[in-house]
Scaffold this motif. Structure first.
Motif, mmCIF file in Angstrom:
data_model
loop_
_atom_site.group_PDB
_atom_site.id
_atom_site.type_symbol
_atom_site.label_atom_id
_atom_site.label_comp_id
_atom_site.label_asym_id
_atom_site.label_seq_id
_atom_site.Cartn_x
_atom_site.Cartn_y
_atom_site.Cartn_z
ATOM 1 N N ARG A 141 -21.227 -43.051 -28.031
ATOM 2 C CA ARG A 141 -20.446 -42.366 -26.885
ATOM 3 C C ARG A 141 -18.876 -42.558 -27.193
ATOM 4 N NH1 ARG A 141 -24.297 -41.036 -23.363
ATOM 5 N NH2 ARG A 141 -22.912 -40.511 -21.531
ATOM 6 N N ARG A 142 -18.568 -42.255 -28.530
ATOM 7 C CA ARG A 142 -17.131 -42.135 -28.663
ATOM 8 C C ARG A 142 -16.881 -40.907 -29.293
ATOM 9 N NH1 ARG A 142 -14.252 -46.850 -27.845
ATOM 10 N NH2 ARG A 142 -15.847 -48.570 -27.244
ATOM 11 N N PRO A 143 -17.171 -39.513 -28.710
ATOM 12 C CA PRO A 143 -16.869 -38.251 -29.722
ATOM 13 C C PRO A 143 -15.500 -37.816 -29.629
ATOM 14 C CG PRO A 143 -17.600 -37.907 -27.455
ATOM 15 C CD PRO A 143 -17.536 -39.306 -27.548
ATOM 16 N N GLY A 144 -14.648 -38.237 -28.745
ATOM 17 C CA GLY A 144 -13.226 -37.667 -28.546
ATOM 18 C C GLY A 144 -13.408 -36.340 -28.087
ATOM 19 N N PHE A 145 -12.191 -35.483 -27.669
ATOM 20 C CA PHE A 145 -12.465 -34.345 -27.173
ATOM 21 C C PHE A 145 -11.261 -33.276 -27.698
ATOM 22 C CE2 PHE A 145 -9.835 -37.505 -24.718
ATOM 23 C CZ PHE A 145 -8.840 -36.557 -24.482
ATOM 24 N N ALA A 174 -17.723 -38.318 -22.204
ATOM 25 C CA ALA A 174 -18.870 -39.051 -22.900
ATOM 26 C C ALA A 174 -20.135 -38.378 -21.909
ATOM 27 C CB ALA A 174 -18.841 -40.393 -22.383
ATOM 28 N N GLU A 175 -20.127 -38.224 -20.790
ATOM 29 C CA GLU A 175 -21.219 -37.693 -20.014
ATOM 30 C C GLU A 175 -21.607 -36.198 -20.465
ATOM 31 O OE1 GLU A 175 -22.710 -36.898 -15.268
ATOM 32 O OE2 GLU A 175 -20.770 -37.732 -15.791
ATOM 33 N N MET A 176 -20.563 -35.479 -20.530
ATOM 34 C CA MET A 176 -20.922 -33.994 -21.220
ATOM 35 C C MET A 176 -21.583 -33.987 -22.612
ATOM 36 S SD MET A 176 -20.606 -30.844 -20.302
ATOM 37 C CE MET A 176 -19.323 -30.593 -19.096
ATOM 38 N N ASP A 177 -21.144 -34.770 -23.621
ATOM 39 C CA ASP A 177 -21.543 -35.116 -24.860
ATOM 40 C C ASP A 177 -22.985 -35.530 -24.649
ATOM 41 O OD1 ASP A 177 -20.671 -34.701 -27.527
ATOM 42 O OD2 ASP A 177 -21.198 -36.923 -27.680
ATOM 43 N N GLY A 178 -23.300 -36.497 -23.950
ATOM 44 C CA GLY A 178 -24.632 -36.972 -23.807
ATOM 45 C C GLY A 178 -25.552 -35.743 -23.261
#
Length: 283
Positions: A141-145, A174-178
């Motif tokens: 949960r560490r994608p960056g943006f 993080a929520e959007m990525d997940g």
């Protein structure tokens, strides 16, 4: 107060990789002094694969010092330099579980808006010498943006980062990525995400596809690259895309990366070790 620690740019180049030539702009280097942030890019920056990188919706990629420290510990490495994760802005603060899609920030003379999490592209694994890096960014949960540039202006290392407007729906990066890449997609979550005007069109297309899957019932969930027109459905139902490492479903058979290949692409004199300081010491 969040701070811009480094501004990193780099032009695309061809990189030899197990008999193939990969065109990539993932190698970024920090620059000194002010740099112009424009609607499509930073001056002196470029991308090798424009379907999933760069452009108005992805003009600037942001990654955090805290995530640098996390990966240094997780990977037992001390050779990271600014721009290591292909980011344009290395920042102190702006955690993925705090920044929301649609947040607006003043940095130097420019104004930015958060549009989407980082695309899970295999090229970051090429840069890091870790073939599973794209999947690790999601699972940790560490994608960056990414951010779009709302008002062009100059930025430079040391600039304060000021949030000037919150994003609607308060959905974190993080929520959007997940939501796109990890299992479990409820209709209320998807509808909430789709109500965010700032969310990039590619991600909206992917979320609408997931919403259709929810309506049809279980068995078809997954994610894509965040770029329009690139999703493909696998045999097990997961949406993926060219250059994307899926978190679930059949593992992509990428050629193994040699651990030192990413570092070897830069001459030793240009690979100084940066000892990341505590935030209080960096200001």
């Amino acid at each position: 107060m969040a701070t811009l620690i480094a501004v990193n740019v780099g032009m695309p180049k061809d990189v030899a990789w197990h008999g193939n030539i990969i065109r990539t702009g993932v190698w970024k280097q920090p620059v000194a002094g002010p740099l112009m942030a424009r609607s499509l890019n930073l001056d002196g920056d470029g991308q090798g694969e424009l379907a999933g990188h760069g452009g108005e919706q992805r003009a600037v990629l942001v990654y955090q010092l805290d995530s640098y420290r996390h990966w240094q510990e997780h990977m037992k490495r001390d050779d990271f330099t600014y721009g290591q994760f292909g980011e344009n802005f290395t920042v102190d603060g702006l955690a993925d579980d705090e920044v929301c899609i649609g947040d607006r920030y003043q940095i130097g003379g420019a104004v930015f808006e958060v549009t989407q999490p980082r695309v899970t592209c295999y090229r970051v694994g090429l840069r890091m010498g870790e073939p599973q890096m794209a999947a690790l960014l999601v699972s940790h949960r560490r994608p960056g943006f990414y951010m779009r540039v709302l008002a062009e202006g100059q930025v430079q290392a040391g600039d304060e980062i000021v949030r000037i407007a919150p994003g609607p729906e308060e959905m974190t990066v993080a929520e959007m990525d997940g939501l796109l890449y990890l299992p479990g997609h409820s209709r209320p979550q998807l509808e909430r995400a789709l109500r965010i005007p700032a969310l990039s069109p590619g991600w909206k297309t992917s979320l609408r596809a997931l919403l259709d899957d929810v309506d049809r019932g279980p068995g078809t969930v997954g994610g894509n690259s965040g770029g329009p027109g690139h999703s493909v459905r696998s045999r097990r139902g997961a949406l993926t895309a060219p250059g994307v490492v899926a978190v679930r479903g059949p593992r992509r058979r990428e050629p193994p990366l040699r651990r030192r290949s990413a570092r070897a692409a830069l001459p030793a004199a240009r690979r100084p070790v940066i000892r990341l300081l505590q935030p209080s010491a960096q200001r």
